[in-house]
Enzyme design. Structure first.
Site, short mmCIF file in Angstrom:
data_model
loop_
_atom_site.label_atom_id
_atom_site.label_comp_id
_atom_site.label_asym_id
_atom_site.label_seq_id
_atom_site.Cartn_x
_atom_site.Cartn_y
_atom_site.Cartn_z
CD GLU A 1 -0.89 3.37 4.01
OE1 GLU A 1 -1.66 4.33 4.24
OE2 GLU A 1 0.01 3.42 3.13
CG HIS B 1 1.14 3.43 -1.61
ND1 HIS B 1 -0.09 4.04 -1.72
CD2 HIS B 1 1.75 3.62 -2.80
CE1 HIS B 1 -0.23 4.57 -2.92
NE2 HIS B 1 0.89 4.32 -3.60
#
Length: 201
Positions: A109, A107
């Site tokens: 992040e 992802h």
């Protein structure tokens, strides 16, 4: 004999060796003007501190948004993230690479987290992401103790931001129309990929 004249600065006395009282007061007044200017400046800083912080957050979000656009250009989901230290310096950035790398754990992040490398502590760091972090990425924030999270938007997906707030993490939702429209258009064209990314059937 030296004359004692009260200064315009609160709680202090200045001594002037010569001149009339009128001249002495005239000499004291510039200090009062400097004091007044300093006080007004401090009041303005306190008054607009929230706005200044918001502007800093917008600048940070621009880095994450650039990562999101990079991911879109690669054919991936346009979600970007960036990590900044307490002085506003960029530590690492990244974007969602599920499609590009065939890796469901990448992802925005987590990509930024990996690119930031090892850190002695994360408490003074800020995670910035174009979309509210999912439960997986919210868990990363909680596990490593990030002090703040800046979210581009949570209209599309709310993830775990309320959970993070309940744990004392400072969450700033900028409600960016640019972030929402960028991801919204991608979802409209690729609903299956989006559902895969958030774990929906």
């Amino acid at each position: 004999m030296k004359a004692r004249v009260k200064s315009w600065l609160p709680g202090s006395v200045r001594i002037f060796p010569f001149g009339t009282k009128k001249q002495q007061l005239k000499r004291a007044r510039p200090n009062n003007e400097r004091y007044g200017l300093r006080q007004r400046t401090l009041r303005l800083r306190r008054r607009y501190n929230g706005v200044m912080s918001e502007l800093d957050h917008c600048a940070m979000l621009a880095v994450a948004l650039a990562e999101a656009r990079k991911g879109l250009a690669e054919g991936g989901i346009p979600i970007g993230a960036a990590i900044f230290d307490g002085e506003g310096r960029l530590v690492g950035s990244g974007h969602n690479r599920r499609v590009q790398n065939g890796d469901p754990s990448l992802h925005g992040e987590t990509d930024a987290f990996r690119n930031a490398g090892r850190q002695r502590s994360y408490r003074g760091l800020t995670m910035v992401t174009t979309l509210a972090p999912c439960w997986y990425c919210s868990g990363l924030v909680r596990q490593f103790g990030f002090g703040s999270v800046v979210v581009g938007e949570s209209r599309t997906f709310q993830g775990g931001i309320e959970w993070l707030r309940s744990l004392g993490v400072r969450v700033f939702d900028l409600d960016s129309s640019e972030c929402a429209s960028l991801l919204g258009e991608y979802i409209r064209r690729n609903p299956a990929v989006w559902n895969e990314d958030i774990g929906e059937e």
